[in-house]
Design a protein around this motif. Structure first.
Motif, PDB file in Angstrom:
ATOM      1  N   GLY A  71       4.851  -3.055   2.738  1.00  0.00           N
ATOM      2  CA  GLY A  71       6.221  -2.626   2.554  1.00  0.00           C
ATOM      3  C   GLY A  71       6.411  -1.165   2.211  1.00  0.00           C
ATOM      4  O   GLY A  71       7.550  -0.729   2.000  1.00  0.00           O
ATOM      5  N   ARG A  72       5.329  -0.408   2.149  1.00  0.00           N
ATOM      6  CA  ARG A  72       5.410   1.001   1.784  1.00  0.00           C
ATOM      7  C   ARG A  72       4.165   1.723   2.270  1.00  0.00           C
ATOM      8  O   ARG A  72       3.067   1.170   2.201  1.00  0.00           O
ATOM      9  N   THR A  73       4.336   2.946   2.727  1.00  0.00           N
ATOM     10  CA  THR A  73       3.200   3.789   3.061  1.00  0.00           C
ATOM     11  C   THR A  73       2.867   4.681   1.874  1.00  0.00           C
ATOM     12  O   THR A  73       3.749   5.085   1.117  1.00  0.00           O
ATOM     13  N   PHE A  74       1.594   4.996   1.735  1.00  0.00           N
ATOM     14  CA  PHE A  74       1.124   5.819   0.624  1.00  0.00           C
ATOM     15  C   PHE A  74       1.274   7.308   0.868  1.00  0.00           C
ATOM     16  O   PHE A  74       1.126   8.102  -0.059  1.00  0.00           O
ATOM     17  N   GLY A  75       1.530   7.680   2.106  1.00  0.00           N
ATOM     18  CA  GLY A  75       1.397   9.070   2.518  1.00  0.00           C
ATOM     19  C   GLY A  75       2.085  10.097   1.645  1.00  0.00           C
ATOM     20  O   GLY A  75       1.565  11.194   1.449  1.00  0.00           O
ATOM     21  N   GLY A  76       3.255   9.778   1.110  1.00  0.00           N
ATOM     22  CA  GLY A  76       4.004  10.745   0.332  1.00  0.00           C
ATOM     23  C   GLY A  76       3.822  10.656  -1.168  1.00  0.00           C
ATOM     24  O   GLY A  76       4.547  11.331  -1.904  1.00  0.00           O
ATOM     25  N   TYR A  77       2.868   9.873  -1.624  1.00  0.00           N
ATOM     26  CA  TYR A  77       2.724   9.605  -3.048  1.00  0.00           C
ATOM     27  C   TYR A  77       1.346   9.965  -3.566  1.00  0.00           C
ATOM     28  O   TYR A  77       0.337   9.713  -2.905  1.00  0.00           O
ATOM     29  N   ALA A 111       1.184   4.037  -7.375  1.00  0.00           N
ATOM     30  CA  ALA A 111       1.676   5.397  -7.233  1.00  0.00           C
ATOM     31  C   ALA A 111       1.986   5.959  -8.611  1.00  0.00           C
ATOM     32  O   ALA A 111       2.438   5.234  -9.499  1.00  0.00           O
ATOM     33  N   VAL A 112       1.746   7.261  -8.780  1.00  0.00           N
ATOM     34  CA  VAL A 112       1.939   7.901 -10.070  1.00  0.00           C
ATOM     35  C   VAL A 112       2.875   9.091  -9.920  1.00  0.00           C
ATOM     36  O   VAL A 112       2.976   9.700  -8.857  1.00  0.00           O
ATOM     37  N   ALA A 113       3.541   9.438 -11.020  1.00  0.00           N
ATOM     38  CA  ALA A 113       4.546  10.488 -10.991  1.00  0.00           C
ATOM     39  C   ALA A 113       3.968  11.874 -11.191  1.00  0.00           C
ATOM     40  O   ALA A 113       4.546  12.855 -10.712  1.00  0.00           O
ATOM     41  N   THR A 114       2.868  11.990 -11.914  1.00  0.00           N
ATOM     42  CA  THR A 114       2.294  13.285 -12.243  1.00  0.00           C
ATOM     43  C   THR A 114       0.793  13.271 -12.027  1.00  0.00           C
ATOM     44  O   THR A 114       0.160  12.214 -11.978  1.00  0.00           O
ATOM     45  N   MET A 115       0.238  14.472 -11.917  1.00  0.00           N
ATOM     46  CA  MET A 115      -1.196  14.664 -11.789  1.00  0.00           C
ATOM     47  C   MET A 115      -1.675  15.582 -12.908  1.00  0.00           C
ATOM     48  O   MET A 115      -1.359  16.779 -12.894  1.00  0.00           O
ATOM     49  N   PRO A 116      -2.453  15.068 -13.850  1.00  0.00           N
ATOM     50  CA  PRO A 116      -2.863  13.687 -14.003  1.00  0.00           C
ATOM     51  C   PRO A 116      -1.717  12.815 -14.525  1.00  0.00           C
ATOM     52  O   PRO A 116      -0.725  13.346 -15.033  1.00  0.00           O
ATOM     53  N   PRO A 117      -1.847  11.506 -14.423  1.00  0.00           N
ATOM     54  CA  PRO A 117      -0.791  10.640 -14.956  1.00  0.00           C
ATOM     55  C   PRO A 117      -0.612  10.833 -16.447  1.00  0.00           C
ATOM     56  O   PRO A 117      -1.566  11.084 -17.183  1.00  0.00           O
ATOM     57  N   ARG A 118       0.630  10.723 -16.889  1.00  0.00           N
ATOM     58  CA  ARG A 118       0.922  10.799 -18.308  1.00  0.00           C
ATOM     59  C   ARG A 118       0.408   9.546 -19.010  1.00  0.00           C
ATOM     60  O   ARG A 118       0.211   8.510 -18.382  1.00  0.00           O
ATOM     61  N   PRO A 119       0.194   9.642 -20.327  1.00  0.00           N
ATOM     62  CA  PRO A 119      -0.335   8.481 -21.057  1.00  0.00           C
ATOM     63  C   PRO A 119       0.515   7.229 -20.896  1.00  0.00           C
ATOM     64  O   PRO A 119      -0.019   6.118 -20.932  1.00  0.00           O
ATOM     65  N   ASN A 120       1.817   7.407 -20.721  1.00  0.00           N
ATOM     66  CA  ASN A 120       2.696   6.247 -20.588  1.00  0.00           C
ATOM     67  C   ASN A 120       3.011   5.913 -19.131  1.00  0.00           C
ATOM     68  O   ASN A 120       3.967   5.181 -18.857  1.00  0.00           O
ATOM     69  N   GLU A 121       2.224   6.428 -18.203  1.00  0.00           N
ATOM     70  CA  GLU A 121       2.448   6.148 -16.801  1.00  0.00           C
ATOM     71  C   GLU A 121       2.400   4.650 -16.530  1.00  0.00           C
ATOM     72  O   GLU A 121       1.431   3.974 -16.888  1.00  0.00           O
ATOM     73  N   ASN A 122       3.438   4.154 -15.900  1.00  0.00           N
ATOM     74  CA  ASN A 122       3.507   2.730 -15.604  1.00  0.00           C
ATOM     75  C   ASN A 122       3.588   2.450 -14.114  1.00  0.00           C
ATOM     76  O   ASN A 122       3.823   1.308 -13.714  1.00  0.00           O
ATOM     77  N   GLY A 123       3.398   3.493 -13.305  1.00  0.00           N
ATOM     78  CA  GLY A 123       3.410   3.308 -11.872  1.00  0.00           C
ATOM     79  C   GLY A 123       4.810   3.212 -11.301  1.00  0.00           C
ATOM     80  O   GLY A 123       5.762   2.895 -12.007  1.00  0.00           O
ATOM     81  N   TYR A 124       4.919   3.496 -10.025  1.00  0.00           N
ATOM     82  CA  TYR A 124       6.197   3.401  -9.339  1.00  0.00           C
ATOM     83  C   TYR A 124       6.564   1.976  -8.952  1.00  0.00           C
ATOM     84  O   TYR A 124       7.739   1.619  -8.902  1.00  0.00           O
ATOM     85  N   TRP A 125       5.557   1.181  -8.665  1.00  0.00           N
ATOM     86  CA  TRP A 125       5.780  -0.127  -8.078  1.00  0.00           C
ATOM     87  C   TRP A 125       5.212  -1.226  -8.965  1.00  0.00           C
ATOM     88  O   TRP A 125       4.411  -0.968  -9.867  1.00  0.00           O
ATOM     89  N   GLN A 164      10.125  -5.328  -0.880  1.00  0.00           N
ATOM     90  CA  GLN A 164       9.473  -4.989  -2.126  1.00  0.00           C
ATOM     91  C   GLN A 164       8.012  -4.659  -1.858  1.00  0.00           C
ATOM     92  O   GLN A 164       7.351  -5.326  -1.071  1.00  0.00           O
ATOM     93  N   VAL A 165       7.501  -3.652  -2.559  1.00  0.00           N
ATOM     94  CA  VAL A 165       6.125  -3.227  -2.397  1.00  0.00           C
ATOM     95  C   VAL A 165       5.203  -4.213  -3.097  1.00  0.00           C
ATOM     96  O   VAL A 165       5.436  -4.594  -4.250  1.00  0.00           O
ATOM     97  N   GLN A 166       4.149  -4.600  -2.405  1.00  0.00           N
ATOM     98  CA  GLN A 166       3.106  -5.422  -2.993  1.00  0.00           C
ATOM     99  C   GLN A 166       1.781  -4.691  -2.865  1.00  0.00           C
ATOM    100  O   GLN A 166       1.327  -4.405  -1.760  1.00  0.00           O
ATOM    101  N   LEU A 167       1.176  -4.396  -4.000  1.00  0.00           N
ATOM    102  CA  LEU A 167      -0.102  -3.715  -4.039  1.00  0.00           C
ATOM    103  C   LEU A 167      -1.229  -4.730  -4.024  1.00  0.00           C
ATOM    104  O   LEU A 167      -1.167  -5.740  -4.719  1.00  0.00           O
ATOM    105  N   VAL A 168      -2.255  -4.437  -3.241  1.00  0.00           N
ATOM    106  CA  VAL A 168      -3.388  -5.337  -3.097  1.00  0.00           C
ATOM    107  C   VAL A 168      -4.668  -4.554  -3.296  1.00  0.00           C
ATOM    108  O   VAL A 168      -4.962  -3.645  -2.514  1.00  0.00           O
TER     109      VAL A 168
END
Length: 124
Positions: A26-32, A98-112, A1-5
């Motif tokens: 637990g995850r690399t940022f490179g593709g996000y 991590a976000v799904a769109t650029m810019p994030p949508r108002p309801n963006e809740n992150g990937y992790w 599981q990804v843990q953000l710090v």
């Protein structure tokens, strides 16, 4: 599981600067695309800044544009937020995700799952 710090927050006087860092286990940022968000006492989560996966595109919330700069170093798997000319209204807990769109949508809740965030307090 990804843990953000998140780290780098603190107490600073108005007009000062801070540099926040975001890392994950637990995850690399490179593709996000990655974003910074903040939550002030009694307020909803607010979009602050976002950066595309390769750093080629950035977006900023209106309240921070011209003062904050988001950047990333994929080799270090780290995202940064340089905050200059801080104002008391910037006081909040700052989070990354991590976000799904650029810019994030108002309801963006992150990937992790959200991390603990880092507290930024700006005094008058």
């Amino acid at each position: 599981q990804v843990q953000l710090v998140e780290s780098g927050g603190g107490l600073v006087q108005a007009g000062g600067s801070l540099r926040l860092s975001c890392a994950a286990s637990g995850r690399t940022f490179g593709g996000y695309a990655m974003g910074w968000f903040r939550r002030a006492p009694g307020k909803d989560r607010e979009f602050v800044a976002a950066i595309s996966w390769n750093g080629g595109t950035t977006n900023y919330g209106d309240s921070v544009k011209g003062r904050f700069t988001i950047s990333r170093d994929n080799a270090k798997n780290t995202v940064y937020l340089q905050m200059n000319s801080l104002k008391p209204e910037d006081t909040a807990v700052y989070y990354c995700n991590a976000v799904a769109t650029m810019p994030p949508r108002p309801n963006e809740n992150g990937y992790w799952p959200w991390g603990q965030g880092t507290q930024v307090t700006v005094s008058s």
